[in-house]
Scaffold this active site. Structure first.
Site, short mmCIF file in Angstrom:
data_model
loop_
_atom_site.label_atom_id
_atom_site.label_comp_id
_atom_site.label_asym_id
_atom_site.label_seq_id
_atom_site.Cartn_x
_atom_site.Cartn_y
_atom_site.Cartn_z
NE ARG A 39 10.17 11.68 30.46
CZ ARG A 39 10.54 11.00 29.25
NH1 ARG A 39 10.30 9.58 29.10
NH2 ARG A 39 11.39 11.48 28.44
CG HIS A 84 13.64 10.73 32.54
ND1 HIS A 84 13.18 9.64 31.78
CD2 HIS A 84 14.01 11.91 32.10
CE1 HIS A 84 13.10 10.46 30.61
NE2 HIS A 84 13.71 11.78 30.55
CE LYS A 89 15.80 12.79 28.25
NZ LYS A 89 14.40 13.64 28.05
CD GLU A 93 11.40 6.69 34.06
OE1 GLU A 93 12.19 7.30 33.10
OE2 GLU A 93 11.62 5.45 33.98
CD GLU A 123 10.69 16.10 25.06
OE1 GLU A 123 10.84 14.73 25.36
OE2 GLU A 123 10.95 17.04 25.70
CD1 TRP A 124 3.31 17.93 22.36
CD2 TRP A 124 2.56 16.57 20.66
NE1 TRP A 124 1.86 18.10 22.36
CE2 TRP A 124 1.28 17.02 21.57
CE3 TRP A 124 2.37 15.71 19.74
CZ2 TRP A 124 0.15 16.77 21.23
CZ3 TRP A 124 0.95 15.27 19.38
CH2 TRP A 124 -0.22 15.66 19.99
NE ARG A 125 6.95 15.18 28.83
CZ ARG A 125 7.41 15.66 30.14
NH1 ARG A 125 8.76 16.25 30.30
NH2 ARG A 125 6.83 15.37 31.01
NE ARG A 127 18.29 21.27 32.36
CZ ARG A 127 17.60 20.20 31.98
NH1 ARG A 127 17.55 20.22 30.70
NH2 ARG A 127 16.70 19.57 32.86
CD GLN A 137 13.38 21.76 29.92
OE1 GLN A 137 12.31 22.74 29.70
NE2 GLN A 137 12.96 20.38 29.73
CB SER A 176 9.02 19.98 29.42
OG SER A 176 10.45 19.57 29.00
#
Length: 257
Positions: A86, A147, A174, A90, A50-52, A216, A239, A235
């Protein structure tokens, strides 16, 4: 391997199949850091990247964003790339783009061929239709997300969010919450399990922070198709490092069959 009829194939991986996928975020603030971080993360062989891009300082420079995305594509090879901006509301970073500019950047990144999936927030409402059209034109999968960083709403609210994401044309729905108690974690898992039975698309759900760590690691048993794990930098709160996630997933898969 038995594949669920709701699973989608993105490059060489199935999302929503019988195996949970691990997605590792890349959060570098400039092109050099993004690409270096991606190289380190890809060595750990996540299922997705995932590229944030909200962390990317030059996000208002479309040419640099596209060049960085192409660099990511070269590094990732056949690992699918999820592109995410993002919003600050959120849990994202503040950026100098308004909603219309975000949509234009998403269109450009989809047309570049560098990415495979794009995240767009449920809160954008009817504007999701514009993004849905462009993702379909570009053969990019759409993740519609919600979120809750301030708590955990009722199960019915979470189910309504996932239903609404599907109605808006999401390929994947999601939902993420911030639990304040073990009961909140159970609410998230119950909503996931019910949505898995009801919806025709794959789901990604998680409870953030330390309380939510179990989601998770074991969320896939309730219907969450993807878990986000630390490849290099986190991120989102809670996590877990990718190697630890992979170890626990392997144990659970072995003894839950």
């Amino acid at each position: 391997m038995n594949i669920s009829p709701k699973a989608i194939k993105v490059r060489n991986i199935w999302i929503g199949g019988t195996e949970p996928c691990i997605c590792a975020p890349v959060v570098g603030e400039d092109d050099r850091k993004v690409l270096r971080e991606a190289e380190e993360v890809c060595r750990k062989q996540p299922d997705l990247l995932e590229w944030r891009a909200d962390f990317f300082r030059a996000i208002d420079d479309q040419e640099r964003v596209l060049a960085t995305a192409n660099g990511l594509r070269n590094i990732a090879g056949e690992i699918p790339i999820l592109f995410t901006i993002r919003s600050e509301r959120e849990g994202g970073q503040p950026i100098p783009l308004n909603e219309a500019e975000v949509r234009r950047l998403i269109e450009a990144i989809c047309r570049s061929g560098a990415i495979d999936l794009v995240d767009y927030e449920l809160a954008y409402g009817e504007r999701i239709a514009d993004v849905r059209r462009m993702t379909e034109e570009c053969s990019v999968w759409l993740v519609v997300s919600r979120h809750y960083f301030d708590g955990t709403p009722r199960k019915e609210t979470l189910l309504a969010d996932m239903r609404q994401a599907e109605r808006y044309g999401a390929d994947i729905a999601k939902v993420a919450v911030m639990p304040k108690s073990p009961e909140d974690v159970l609410v998230l898992l119950q909503a996931t399990e019910e949505a898995r039975r009801e919806l025709a698309i794959p789901l990604i759900t998680m409870a953030m922070g330390g309380l939510g760590a179990i989601t998770r690691l074991a969320g896939w048993l309730f219907g969450s198709a993807v878990t986000f794990a630390v490849g290099n930098q986190s991120s989102a709160p809670g996590q877990i490092p990718i190697d630890d996630v992979r170890t626990v997933l392997s144990i659970l898969q072995t003894y839950s069959r």
